[in-house]
Write a protein that holds these residues in place. Structure first.
Motif, PDB file in Angstrom:
ATOM      1  N   LYS A  84       0.862  -1.185   0.000  1.00 43.24           N
ATOM      2  CA  LYS A  84       0.000   0.000   0.000  1.00 43.24           C
ATOM      3  C   LYS A  84       0.898   1.234   0.000  1.00 43.24           C
ATOM      4  O   LYS A  84       1.673   1.446   0.934  1.00 43.24           O
ATOM      5  CB  LYS A  84      -0.895  -0.002   1.240  1.00 43.24           C
ATOM      6  CG  LYS A  84      -1.938  -1.120   1.239  1.00 43.24           C
ATOM      7  CD  LYS A  84      -2.736  -1.118   2.513  1.00 43.24           C
ATOM      8  CE  LYS A  84      -3.658   0.079   2.615  1.00 43.24           C
ATOM      9  NZ  LYS A  84      -4.777   0.067   1.637  1.00 43.24           N
ATOM     10  N   PRO A  85       0.864   2.039  -1.056  1.00 45.79           N
ATOM     11  CA  PRO A  85       1.812   3.164  -1.170  1.00 45.79           C
ATOM     12  C   PRO A  85       1.806   4.090   0.037  1.00 45.79           C
ATOM     13  O   PRO A  85       2.857   4.586   0.446  1.00 45.79           O
ATOM     14  CB  PRO A  85       1.337   3.887  -2.443  1.00 45.79           C
ATOM     15  CG  PRO A  85       0.621   2.841  -3.224  1.00 45.79           C
ATOM     16  CD  PRO A  85      -0.032   1.953  -2.220  1.00 45.79           C
ATOM     17  N   MET A  86       0.632   4.343   0.610  1.00 47.59           N
ATOM     18  CA  MET A  86       0.570   5.282   1.737  1.00 47.59           C
ATOM     19  C   MET A  86       1.293   4.736   2.961  1.00 47.59           C
ATOM     20  O   MET A  86       1.905   5.502   3.720  1.00 47.59           O
ATOM     21  CB  MET A  86      -0.885   5.595   2.081  1.00 47.59           C
ATOM     22  CG  MET A  86      -1.687   6.115   0.904  1.00 47.59           C
ATOM     23  SD  MET A  86      -1.027   7.654   0.241  1.00 47.59           S
ATOM     24  CE  MET A  86      -1.867   8.846   1.252  1.00 47.59           C
ATOM     25  N   LEU A  87       1.233   3.427   3.163  1.00 53.27           N
ATOM     26  CA  LEU A  87       1.951   2.836   4.288  1.00 53.27           C
ATOM     27  C   LEU A  87       3.451   2.792   4.009  1.00 53.27           C
ATOM     28  O   LEU A  87       4.263   3.051   4.898  1.00 53.27           O
ATOM     29  CB  LEU A  87       1.421   1.434   4.570  1.00 53.27           C
ATOM     30  CG  LEU A  87      -0.035   1.347   5.030  1.00 53.27           C
ATOM     31  CD1 LEU A  87      -0.414  -0.101   5.324  1.00 53.27           C
ATOM     32  CD2 LEU A  87      -0.271   2.214   6.253  1.00 53.27           C
ATOM     33  N   GLY A  88       3.812   2.462   2.783  1.00 55.50           N
ATOM     34  CA  GLY A  88       5.226   2.418   2.437  1.00 55.50           C
ATOM     35  C   GLY A  88       5.899   3.769   2.577  1.00 55.50           C
ATOM     36  O   GLY A  88       6.989   3.883   3.154  1.00 55.50           O
ATOM     37  N   VAL A  89       5.241   4.825   2.078  1.00 52.34           N
ATOM     38  CA  VAL A  89       5.848   6.152   2.174  1.00 52.34           C
ATOM     39  C   VAL A  89       5.845   6.643   3.616  1.00 52.34           C
ATOM     40  O   VAL A  89       6.778   7.342   4.053  1.00 52.34           O
ATOM     41  CB  VAL A  89       5.128   7.151   1.237  1.00 52.34           C
ATOM     42  CG1 VAL A  89       3.764   7.550   1.778  1.00 52.34           C
ATOM     43  CG2 VAL A  89       5.971   8.398   1.015  1.00 52.34           C
ATOM     44  N   GLY A  90       4.822   6.267   4.396  1.00 46.54           N
ATOM     45  CA  GLY A  90       4.804   6.660   5.797  1.00 46.54           C
ATOM     46  C   GLY A  90       5.944   6.039   6.584  1.00 46.54           C
ATOM     47  O   GLY A  90       6.601   6.701   7.395  1.00 46.54           O
ATOM     48  N   LEU A  91       6.214   4.750   6.332  1.00 51.96           N
ATOM     49  CA  LEU A  91       7.327   4.084   7.005  1.00 51.96           C
ATOM     50  C   LEU A  91       8.664   4.671   6.550  1.00 51.96           C
ATOM     51  O   LEU A  91       9.590   4.813   7.356  1.00 51.96           O
ATOM     52  CB  LEU A  91       7.284   2.578   6.726  1.00 51.96           C
ATOM     53  CG  LEU A  91       6.139   1.814   7.390  1.00 51.96           C
ATOM     54  CD1 LEU A  91       6.077   0.384   6.867  1.00 51.96           C
ATOM     55  CD2 LEU A  91       6.292   1.804   8.900  1.00 51.96           C
TER      56      LEU A  91
END
Length: 287
Positions: A84-91
């Motif tokens: 999920k891009p939003m989780l990847g960028v958040g991490l």
């Protein structure tokens, strides 16, 4: 207090074996990466075999980890969430922000002793600019995140860290003591604007069944960022502290230029991913 106020939940789940292979691969990837960074400047240089062999082993361990984790029913490192891009960028923002801050926190004392010529007592007072601003902005940013959303605060935080790095790059040899306090304050402000809003940002995009896993991954990226930041800062300074003032200036320039580049990359990627997510949401596609 935890026993009194945290509600009990009965979760029915099947017992699953511990992912020992994933744990070993993860430890090897992180351990060899830190070892390579820490020894890069200790006499042999960045191009020596003693430096790049740990990086190669770290990269191979990471590749094995990713292939293994995608197939394991109960992975040690839940990489499938990062699809999920939003989780990847958040991490990624979590890891990079803590790395950026800790690079500065380990390098700033050496810079102040070398260029500002202050004593150790004054050094301690100057360094408090970071935790004071972090303590002030953290709760404030959390409230603003709940009211206005986390994205603008995260962008502002990365921008503040980038601005602090830019000041150091532009005025490395002439920055006054108040100027260094401003730099530390910018990093404290940036971290305060990022930490709570970014946690909220990730948890809002995490399926409820994986909230505990995501919480552990957030803690993991924070610790990885702190360790990598300290290793990078000390690794780049290794062999130069105590040398000529020009050699020390070159090391500090490299450190803060790297910080500036990483903050701009993190800022750009976060903006692009959130804009893409907004377009997908407008089209009715879950990101």
């Amino acid at each position: 207090m935890a026993y009194r106020y945290i509600p009990a939940r009965q979760i029915a789940c099947k017992p699953q074996s511990f992912d020992s292979v994933g744990a070993v691969c993860f430890a090897a990837a992180i351990g060899f990466l830190i070892y390579g960074v820490s020894t890069a400047s200790s006499g042999n240089g960045w191009g020596s075999a003693q430096t790049w062999i740990p990086f190669v082993v770290s990269g191979m361990s990471l590749l094995i980890l990713l292939r293994w984790e995608f197939r394991h029913p109960a992975p040690f490192f839940s990489v499938h969430l990062m699809r999920k891009p939003m989780l990847g960028v958040g991490l990624a923002v979590s890891l990079l922000s803590f790395a950026l801050a800790n690079v500065v926190l380990v390098a700033a004392p050496f810079y102040l002793l070398a260029f500002a010529r202050i004593d150790h007592a004054m050094l301690g007072y100057v360094m408090t600019a970071y935790p004071i601003l972090l303590a002030v902005m953290g709760p404030l940013a959390g409230g603003l995140s709940d009211r206005y959303g986390p994205k603008r605060l995260i962008i502002s935080g990365l921008g503040a860290m980038g601005a602090g790095s830019l000041l150091m790059v532009l005025f490395l040899n002439s920055l006054s003591l108040p100027g260094m306090i401003v730099v530390l304050a910018l990093f404290g402000t940036g971290m305060g604007l990022i930490a709570s809003p970014n946690n909220s940002f990730m948890m809002n995009h995490t399926p409820a069944a994986y909230s505990g896993v995501m919480g552990s991954m957030i803690a993991l990226t924070r610790n990885m960022g702190m360790v990598l930041g300290a290793a990078i800062g000390l690794g780049l300074l290794s062999g130069r502290a105590g040398g000529s003032l020009q050699h020390e200036a070159d090391a500090f320039y490299m450190i803060f230029m790297l910080n500036l580049i990483l903050s701009l990359v993190a800022l750009g990627v976060f903006v692009l991913v959130t804009l893409k997510s907004r377009r997908l949401a407008a089209s009715g596609i879950d990101s």
